[in-house]
Design a protein around this motif. Structure first.
Motif, PDB file in Angstrom:
ATOM      1  N   LEU A  47       0.793  -1.221   0.000  1.00  0.00           N
ATOM      2  CA  LEU A  47       0.000   0.000   0.000  1.00  0.00           C
ATOM      3  C   LEU A  47       0.825   1.272   0.000  1.00  0.00           C
ATOM      4  O   LEU A  47       0.264   2.357  -0.086  1.00  0.00           O
ATOM      5  CB  LEU A  47      -0.929   0.005   1.215  1.00  0.00           C
ATOM      6  CG  LEU A  47      -1.892  -1.181   1.324  1.00  0.00           C
ATOM      7  CD1 LEU A  47      -2.661  -1.103   2.624  1.00  0.00           C
ATOM      8  CD2 LEU A  47      -2.838  -1.216   0.145  1.00  0.00           C
ATOM      9  N   SER A  68       0.069   3.639  -3.021  1.00  0.00           N
ATOM     10  CA  SER A  68      -1.291   4.173  -3.072  1.00  0.00           C
ATOM     11  C   SER A  68      -1.649   4.981  -1.835  1.00  0.00           C
ATOM     12  O   SER A  68      -2.531   5.829  -1.886  1.00  0.00           O
ATOM     13  CB  SER A  68      -2.300   3.043  -3.257  1.00  0.00           C
ATOM     14  OG  SER A  68      -2.258   2.182  -2.157  1.00  0.00           O
ATOM     15  N   LEU A  69      -0.973   4.732  -0.724  1.00  0.00           N
ATOM     16  CA  LEU A  69      -1.295   5.442   0.496  1.00  0.00           C
ATOM     17  C   LEU A  69      -0.333   6.574   0.813  1.00  0.00           C
ATOM     18  O   LEU A  69      -0.492   7.241   1.817  1.00  0.00           O
ATOM     19  CB  LEU A  69      -1.328   4.458   1.668  1.00  0.00           C
ATOM     20  CG  LEU A  69      -2.385   3.369   1.556  1.00  0.00           C
ATOM     21  CD1 LEU A  69      -2.286   2.434   2.747  1.00  0.00           C
ATOM     22  CD2 LEU A  69      -3.765   3.968   1.479  1.00  0.00           C
ATOM     23  N   LYS A 125      -7.854  -4.237   8.432  1.00  0.00           N
ATOM     24  CA  LYS A 125      -7.404  -3.789   7.112  1.00  0.00           C
ATOM     25  C   LYS A 125      -8.374  -2.743   6.555  1.00  0.00           C
ATOM     26  O   LYS A 125      -7.955  -1.703   6.045  1.00  0.00           O
ATOM     27  CB  LYS A 125      -7.304  -4.993   6.173  1.00  0.00           C
ATOM     28  CG  LYS A 125      -6.700  -4.680   4.829  1.00  0.00           C
ATOM     29  CD  LYS A 125      -6.404  -5.963   4.067  1.00  0.00           C
ATOM     30  CE  LYS A 125      -7.566  -6.322   3.189  1.00  0.00           C
ATOM     31  NZ  LYS A 125      -7.284  -7.462   2.299  1.00  0.00           N
ATOM     32  N   GLU A 126      -9.662  -3.007   6.680  1.00  0.00           N
ATOM     33  CA  GLU A 126     -10.668  -2.073   6.177  1.00  0.00           C
ATOM     34  C   GLU A 126     -10.653  -0.759   6.968  1.00  0.00           C
ATOM     35  O   GLU A 126     -10.757   0.316   6.396  1.00  0.00           O
ATOM     36  CB  GLU A 126     -12.065  -2.704   6.225  1.00  0.00           C
ATOM     37  CG  GLU A 126     -13.114  -1.875   5.550  1.00  0.00           C
ATOM     38  CD  GLU A 126     -12.782  -1.495   4.114  1.00  0.00           C
ATOM     39  OE1 GLU A 126     -13.015  -0.319   3.736  1.00  0.00           O
ATOM     40  OE2 GLU A 126     -12.276  -2.351   3.356  1.00  0.00           O
ATOM     41  N   ARG A 146      -7.696   1.259   5.776  1.00  0.00           N
ATOM     42  CA  ARG A 146      -7.993   1.876   4.479  1.00  0.00           C
ATOM     43  C   ARG A 146      -8.910   3.080   4.646  1.00  0.00           C
ATOM     44  O   ARG A 146      -8.709   4.118   4.030  1.00  0.00           O
ATOM     45  CB  ARG A 146      -8.643   0.858   3.549  1.00  0.00           C
ATOM     46  CG  ARG A 146      -7.696  -0.116   2.957  1.00  0.00           C
ATOM     47  CD  ARG A 146      -8.413  -1.020   1.988  1.00  0.00           C
ATOM     48  NE  ARG A 146      -7.492  -1.968   1.424  1.00  0.00           N
ATOM     49  CZ  ARG A 146      -7.834  -3.098   0.867  1.00  0.00           C
ATOM     50  NH1 ARG A 146      -9.109  -3.444   0.780  1.00  0.00           N
ATOM     51  NH2 ARG A 146      -6.928  -3.924   0.372  1.00  0.00           N
ATOM     52  N   GLU A 147      -9.925   2.925   5.476  1.00  0.00           N
ATOM     53  CA  GLU A 147     -10.878   4.009   5.709  1.00  0.00           C
ATOM     54  C   GLU A 147     -10.180   5.217   6.336  1.00  0.00           C
ATOM     55  O   GLU A 147     -10.425   6.361   5.945  1.00  0.00           O
ATOM     56  CB  GLU A 147     -11.993   3.503   6.626  1.00  0.00           C
ATOM     57  CG  GLU A 147     -13.170   4.426   6.731  1.00  0.00           C
ATOM     58  CD  GLU A 147     -14.276   3.789   7.549  1.00  0.00           C
ATOM     59  OE1 GLU A 147     -14.760   4.475   8.475  1.00  0.00           O
ATOM     60  OE2 GLU A 147     -14.648   2.637   7.277  1.00  0.00           O
ATOM     61  N   ARG A 168      -8.243   6.928   3.643  1.00  0.00           N
ATOM     62  CA  ARG A 168      -9.154   7.657   2.744  1.00  0.00           C
ATOM     63  C   ARG A 168      -9.578   8.973   3.384  1.00  0.00           C
ATOM     64  O   ARG A 168      -9.648   9.996   2.703  1.00  0.00           O
ATOM     65  CB  ARG A 168     -10.389   6.809   2.435  1.00  0.00           C
ATOM     66  CG  ARG A 168     -10.135   5.734   1.413  1.00  0.00           C
ATOM     67  CD  ARG A 168     -11.448   5.033   1.056  1.00  0.00           C
ATOM     68  NE  ARG A 168     -11.132   3.726   0.529  1.00  0.00           N
ATOM     69  CZ  ARG A 168     -11.577   2.571   1.009  1.00  0.00           C
ATOM     70  NH1 ARG A 168     -12.401   2.535   2.025  1.00  0.00           N
ATOM     71  NH2 ARG A 168     -11.210   1.431   0.461  1.00  0.00           N
TER      72      ARG A 168
END
Length: 111
Positions: A34, A37-38, A98-99, A102-103, A106
């Motif tokens: 990641l 992308s992060l 993991k979610e 990601r949140e 974001r």
């Protein structure tokens, strides 16, 4: 009797160490997968996810992560992922973590 207690303690310690190793593998894997992308959310501060992890783990600020610092960081990560506090990470807890991560990233991008 003493021998069976030692075996049980050995098994418990082995499970703890395996959980810590699994957590390390997950964090390192996610960091590499990641990182590109992060990286955007950290562009404003100049920090990348790996920098944040490293700086948080390097508690004495000497630019190195000692074995004790590494184990402490991994233990904190395990405790954060282990939402039911049973000392183990289930697949569901790992997916949820993991979610959530990601949140959070974001949300940082939206700022």
């Amino acid at each position: 009797m003493k021998n069976s207690k030692q075996r049980i303690l050995f098994g418990i310690n082995l499970c703890r160490h395996l959980a810590i190793i699994l957590t390390c593998v997950v964090i390192i894997s996610l960091s590499f997968l990641l990182s590109e992308s992060l990286a955007a959310p950290f562009a404003a501060t100049g920090e990348k996810p790996m920098d944040v992890f490293f700086n948080n783990a390097d508690t004495d600020g000497n630019g190195l992560i000692s074995e004790v610092e590494w184990h402490t960081a991994m233990q904190k990560r395990l405790e954060n992922i282990d939402t039911n506090h049973d000392g183990n990470i289930s697949r569901e807890e790992l997916e949820k973590s993991k979610e959530t991560m990601r949140e959070n990233f974001r949300n940082l991008r939206k700022r």
